[in-house]
Design a protein around this motif. Structure first.
Motif, PDB file in Angstrom:
ATOM      1  N   THR A 141       0.827  -1.202   0.000  1.00  0.00           N
ATOM      2  CA  THR A 141       0.000   0.000   0.000  1.00  0.00           C
ATOM      3  C   THR A 141       0.866   1.260   0.000  1.00  0.00           C
ATOM      4  O   THR A 141       0.613   2.201  -0.738  1.00  0.00           O
ATOM      5  CB  THR A 141      -0.921  -0.005   1.226  1.00  0.00           C
ATOM      6  OG1 THR A 141      -1.932  -0.988   1.004  1.00  0.00           O
ATOM      7  CG2 THR A 141      -1.591   1.342   1.454  1.00  0.00           C
TER       8      THR A 141
ATOM      9  N   SER B  69     -11.720  -1.053   0.718  1.00  0.00           N
ATOM     10  CA  SER B  69     -10.487  -1.812   0.939  1.00  0.00           C
ATOM     11  C   SER B  69     -10.855  -3.122   1.618  1.00  0.00           C
ATOM     12  O   SER B  69     -11.980  -3.281   2.103  1.00  0.00           O
ATOM     13  CB  SER B  69      -9.545  -1.020   1.847  1.00  0.00           C
ATOM     14  OG  SER B  69     -10.161  -0.824   3.115  1.00  0.00           O
ATOM     15  N   CYS B  70      -9.895  -4.013   1.695  1.00  0.00           N
ATOM     16  CA  CYS B  70     -10.124  -5.254   2.439  1.00  0.00           C
ATOM     17  C   CYS B  70     -10.301  -4.928   3.921  1.00  0.00           C
ATOM     18  O   CYS B  70     -11.100  -5.542   4.621  1.00  0.00           O
ATOM     19  CB  CYS B  70      -8.957  -6.203   2.214  1.00  0.00           C
ATOM     20  SG  CYS B  70      -9.134  -7.745   3.091  1.00  0.00           S
ATOM     21  N   SER B  71      -9.538  -3.931   4.373  1.00  0.00           N
ATOM     22  CA  SER B  71      -9.650  -3.498   5.754  1.00  0.00           C
ATOM     23  C   SER B  71     -11.084  -3.045   6.061  1.00  0.00           C
ATOM     24  O   SER B  71     -11.670  -3.425   7.090  1.00  0.00           O
ATOM     25  CB  SER B  71      -8.657  -2.357   5.973  1.00  0.00           C
ATOM     26  OG  SER B  71      -8.615  -1.976   7.293  1.00  0.00           O
TER      27      SER B  71
ATOM     28  N   TYR C 113      -1.260  -5.343   9.154  1.00  0.00           N
ATOM     29  CA  TYR C 113      -0.964  -5.264   7.718  1.00  0.00           C
ATOM     30  C   TYR C 113      -0.653  -3.808   7.368  1.00  0.00           C
ATOM     31  O   TYR C 113      -0.754  -3.390   6.227  1.00  0.00           O
ATOM     32  CB  TYR C 113      -2.146  -5.777   6.886  1.00  0.00           C
ATOM     33  CG  TYR C 113      -3.491  -5.265   7.341  1.00  0.00           C
ATOM     34  CD1 TYR C 113      -3.909  -3.971   7.052  1.00  0.00           C
ATOM     35  CD2 TYR C 113      -4.340  -6.070   8.103  1.00  0.00           C
ATOM     36  CE1 TYR C 113      -5.119  -3.490   7.495  1.00  0.00           C
ATOM     37  CE2 TYR C 113      -5.562  -5.594   8.555  1.00  0.00           C
ATOM     38  CZ  TYR C 113      -5.934  -4.307   8.244  1.00  0.00           C
ATOM     39  OH  TYR C 113      -7.143  -3.830   8.693  1.00  0.00           O
TER      40      TYR C 113
ATOM     41  N   VAL D 151      -7.501 -15.086   9.521  1.00  0.00           N
ATOM     42  CA  VAL D 151      -6.605 -14.337   8.632  1.00  0.00           C
ATOM     43  C   VAL D 151      -5.688 -15.310   7.881  1.00  0.00           C
ATOM     44  O   VAL D 151      -5.013 -16.126   8.510  1.00  0.00           O
ATOM     45  CB  VAL D 151      -5.748 -13.324   9.430  1.00  0.00           C
ATOM     46  CG1 VAL D 151      -4.866 -12.499   8.494  1.00  0.00           C
ATOM     47  CG2 VAL D 151      -6.637 -12.419  10.277  1.00  0.00           C
TER      48      VAL D 151
ATOM     49  N   SER E 168      -2.465 -15.167   5.685  1.00  0.00           N
ATOM     50  CA  SER E 168      -1.455 -14.183   5.306  1.00  0.00           C
ATOM     51  C   SER E 168      -0.082 -14.631   5.758  1.00  0.00           C
ATOM     52  O   SER E 168       0.055 -15.332   6.763  1.00  0.00           O
ATOM     53  CB  SER E 168      -1.796 -12.849   5.977  1.00  0.00           C
ATOM     54  OG  SER E 168      -0.701 -11.961   5.892  1.00  0.00           O
TER      55      SER E 168
ATOM     56  N   ASP F 288     -10.136 -13.154   6.109  1.00  0.00           N
ATOM     57  CA  ASP F 288      -9.359 -12.073   5.509  1.00  0.00           C
ATOM     58  C   ASP F 288      -8.294 -12.733   4.638  1.00  0.00           C
ATOM     59  O   ASP F 288      -7.326 -13.295   5.150  1.00  0.00           O
ATOM     60  CB  ASP F 288      -8.719 -11.223   6.615  1.00  0.00           C
ATOM     61  CG  ASP F 288      -7.684 -10.235   6.069  1.00  0.00           C
ATOM     62  OD1 ASP F 288      -7.537 -10.122   4.835  1.00  0.00           O
ATOM     63  OD2 ASP F 288      -7.020  -9.570   6.891  1.00  0.00           O
TER      64      ASP F 288
ATOM     65  N   ALA G 221      -6.775 -11.038   2.023  1.00  0.00           N
ATOM     66  CA  ALA G 221      -6.460  -9.826   1.251  1.00  0.00           C
ATOM     67  C   ALA G 221      -5.508 -10.053   0.093  1.00  0.00           C
ATOM     68  O   ALA G 221      -5.756  -9.603  -1.014  1.00  0.00           O
ATOM     69  CB  ALA G 221      -5.881  -8.764   2.182  1.00  0.00           C
ATOM     70  N   SER G 222      -4.402 -10.770   0.352  1.00  0.00           N
ATOM     71  CA  SER G 222      -3.423 -10.862  -0.729  1.00  0.00           C
ATOM     72  C   SER G 222      -3.222 -12.302  -1.191  1.00  0.00           C
ATOM     73  O   SER G 222      -2.157 -12.654  -1.678  1.00  0.00           O
ATOM     74  CB  SER G 222      -2.106 -10.203  -0.329  1.00  0.00           C
ATOM     75  OG  SER G 222      -1.612 -10.796   0.836  1.00  0.00           O
TER      76      SER G 222
ATOM     77  N   SER H 285      -8.269  -7.845  -1.409  1.00  0.00           N
ATOM     78  CA  SER H 285      -7.956  -6.484  -1.852  1.00  0.00           C
ATOM     79  C   SER H 285      -8.008  -6.447  -3.371  1.00  0.00           C
ATOM     80  O   SER H 285      -7.434  -7.318  -4.028  1.00  0.00           O
ATOM     81  CB  SER H 285      -6.558  -6.073  -1.407  1.00  0.00           C
ATOM     82  OG  SER H 285      -6.479  -6.042  -0.004  1.00  0.00           O
TER      83      SER H 285
ATOM     84  N   HIS I 153      -6.553  -4.158  -5.108  1.00  0.00           N
ATOM     85  CA  HIS I 153      -5.316  -3.527  -5.578  1.00  0.00           C
ATOM     86  C   HIS I 153      -4.083  -4.373  -5.338  1.00  0.00           C
ATOM     87  O   HIS I 153      -2.973  -3.899  -5.492  1.00  0.00           O
ATOM     88  CB  HIS I 153      -5.145  -2.180  -4.865  1.00  0.00           C
ATOM     89  CG  HIS I 153      -5.353  -2.280  -3.378  1.00  0.00           C
ATOM     90  ND1 HIS I 153      -6.606  -2.242  -2.804  1.00  0.00           N
ATOM     91  CD2 HIS I 153      -4.487  -2.471  -2.364  1.00  0.00           C
ATOM     92  CE1 HIS I 153      -6.490  -2.382  -1.489  1.00  0.00           C
ATOM     93  NE2 HIS I 153      -5.214  -2.525  -1.197  1.00  0.00           N
ATOM     94  N   LYS I 154      -4.249  -5.608  -4.912  1.00  0.00           N
ATOM     95  CA  LYS I 154      -3.055  -6.440  -4.696  1.00  0.00           C
ATOM     96  C   LYS I 154      -2.829  -7.304  -5.932  1.00  0.00           C
ATOM     97  O   LYS I 154      -2.628  -6.760  -7.004  1.00  0.00           O
ATOM     98  CB  LYS I 154      -3.185  -7.208  -3.393  1.00  0.00           C
ATOM     99  CG  LYS I 154      -3.104  -6.246  -2.191  1.00  0.00           C
ATOM    100  CD  LYS I 154      -3.068  -6.921  -0.851  1.00  0.00           C
ATOM    101  CE  LYS I 154      -2.892  -5.895   0.264  1.00  0.00           C
ATOM    102  NZ  LYS I 154      -3.068  -6.488   1.591  1.00  0.00           N
TER     103      LYS I 154
END
Ligand code: PLP
Length: 399
Positions: free
Chosen positions: A23, A73-75, A117, A160, A162, A190, A192-193, A211, A213-214
């Protein structure tokens, strides 16, 4: 690489990103399909609810699930999904958040998943008005502990996936879901990536979050995917706490375009290109005194390898962190993946490079390593100051 670079007009450093999807570095290279879709939609009006319905169908297809939508966002997805699990489709309760007095408001999270993160996972949960209930200890968690933490106030459990989390000794997702579902507790993952868009939902998760954007190369955004009922309750938060996490038409369409491009992408060709970069760097570094390049698989099984560059200061005449800092300075700054640098290594991540940049990376590595070898003393600055640099830098922002 384009000939004209907007960064020089802005007075910004022309960094090359070999650290992965960060990010703080602008996430990822947005795919051309998303760029085109975004410029086409920006001058137009659309009915956002209908655009989100379209997003729902595309997300459902790619994630092998029932429904979905796009948020900031994922957040944001973590906060909204937890909110949805607490309020259900009760709009009055949606408006009362973050007041959760008369709702189930406890959310379970394994201690080994309480990571950052860039912001704490557990804060994303608390932001909805929920109370985080830790399960297990830092490096261990068992089914009996999860089961014992569930009570009549339990609204959801967050899991999570990750490289940030503890990678051993915790409850596997399948067992986690079984225990939660046996007690009627929904599971929010989660991811996200993570490249795997279907596996966590297939393993029983009620909602999976990604996410945009990842790895997808979309605009900044978060994907919420899962069972219709819970996704709908999560979507409703846009009329409450989700307002401040709003995504615009460009972010929604940019995510749709990135997902569709992902579906068509020649993933084998991407892998092959990344492997060529790794081979180049490996060849460039092998045989150099104090430098050991090792190819390593991604810790959470994403189809992505990285080159671990281990530095022995006696031979290289520089520490791993001083080399990382040297690479990050100068006219062609190279940003490496350095979050474990205190162990004497950093990684080169090939996933966010424009063609040709791999050679620049190799040249800069040679340049800095040769410069260090010529130094009579070992370049070794104290690590303590470096660790606190970013929290100190923000104290002086914007100066
Ligand atoms: C990046 C990341 C997030 C945050 O995602 P954003 O979309 O940037 O808000 C959350 N969880 C994990 C595990 C991440 O890696």
């Amino acid at each position: 690489m384009t000939q004209t670079d907007i960064r020089s007009d802005l007075g910004l450093r022309p960094i090359i990103n070999v650290s992965g999807t960060m990010t703080s570095l602008g996430a990822s290279i947005v795919v051309p399909e998303a760029v085109a879709a975004v410029s086409a939609i920006l001058p137009q009006f659309v009915e956002i609810g209908d655009l989100q319905k379209k997003a729902s169908r595309v997300i459902a297809r790619l994630c092998g699930t029932e429904a979905g939508f796009v948020t900031a966002s994922c957040s944001a997805g973590i906060t909204l999904a937890v909110a949805g699990a607490m309020t259900g489709c009760d709009l009055a309760a949606v408006e009362r958040l973050p007041n959760t007095e008369d709702l189930k408001n406890e959310v379970l999270l394994m201690t080994g998943h309480m990571v950052s993160y860039g912001a704490p996972v557990e804060q994303g949960i608390r932001l909805a008005g929920a109370k985080v209930v830790p399960v297990g200890q830092a490096t261990s968690a068992y089914g009996y502990q999860l089961n014992g933490a569930i009570n009549e106030r339990t609204a959801a459990a967050v899991y999570v996936v990750s490289h940030h989390t503890v990678q051993y000794g915790l409850i596997p997702l399948k067992e986690f879901v079984e225990i939660c579902h046996a007690r009627g507790v929904p599971v929010i993952v989660d991811a996200a990536s993570e490249y795997d868009l279907t596996g966590f939902l297939a393993a029983g998760a009620d909602i999976a979050l990604y996410s945009s954007h990842k790895f997808l190369g979309g605009l900044t955004g978060g994907i919420v995917a899962g069972r219709t009922e819970l996704v709908r309750a999560t979507y409703m938060q846009n009329m409450g706490i989700g307002r401040g996490m709003k995504i615009g038409k460009e972010g929604i369409l940019g995510t749709i375009a990135a997902l569709e491009a992902w579906e068509k992408r020649d993933h084998a060709a991407v892998r092959e290109r990344e492997t060529r970069y790794l081979q180049l760097w490996e060849q460039t570094l092998s045989g150099r005194p104090g430098v050991t390049p090792i190819r390593e698989a991604d810790p959470t099984n994403n189809p992505l390898d990285r080159l671990k560059v281990a530095i022995e200061p006696k031979g290289a005449h520089i520490t791993a962190w001083d080399l990382a800092d040297a690479l990050a300075s100068g006219r062609t700054p190279i940003i490496v993946r350095d979050h474990e640098v205190e162990h004497g290594y950093f990684y080169l991540d090939p996933c966010n490079l424009h063609p040709g940049q791999e050679t620049v990376v190799a040249e800069r590595l040679v340049e800095e390593l040769e410069k260090a070898r010529q130094s009579n003393e070992i370049i070794a600055t104290p690590l303590e100051g470096r660790r606190n640099r970013s929290s100190q830098a923000i104290m002086h922002w914007p100066d």
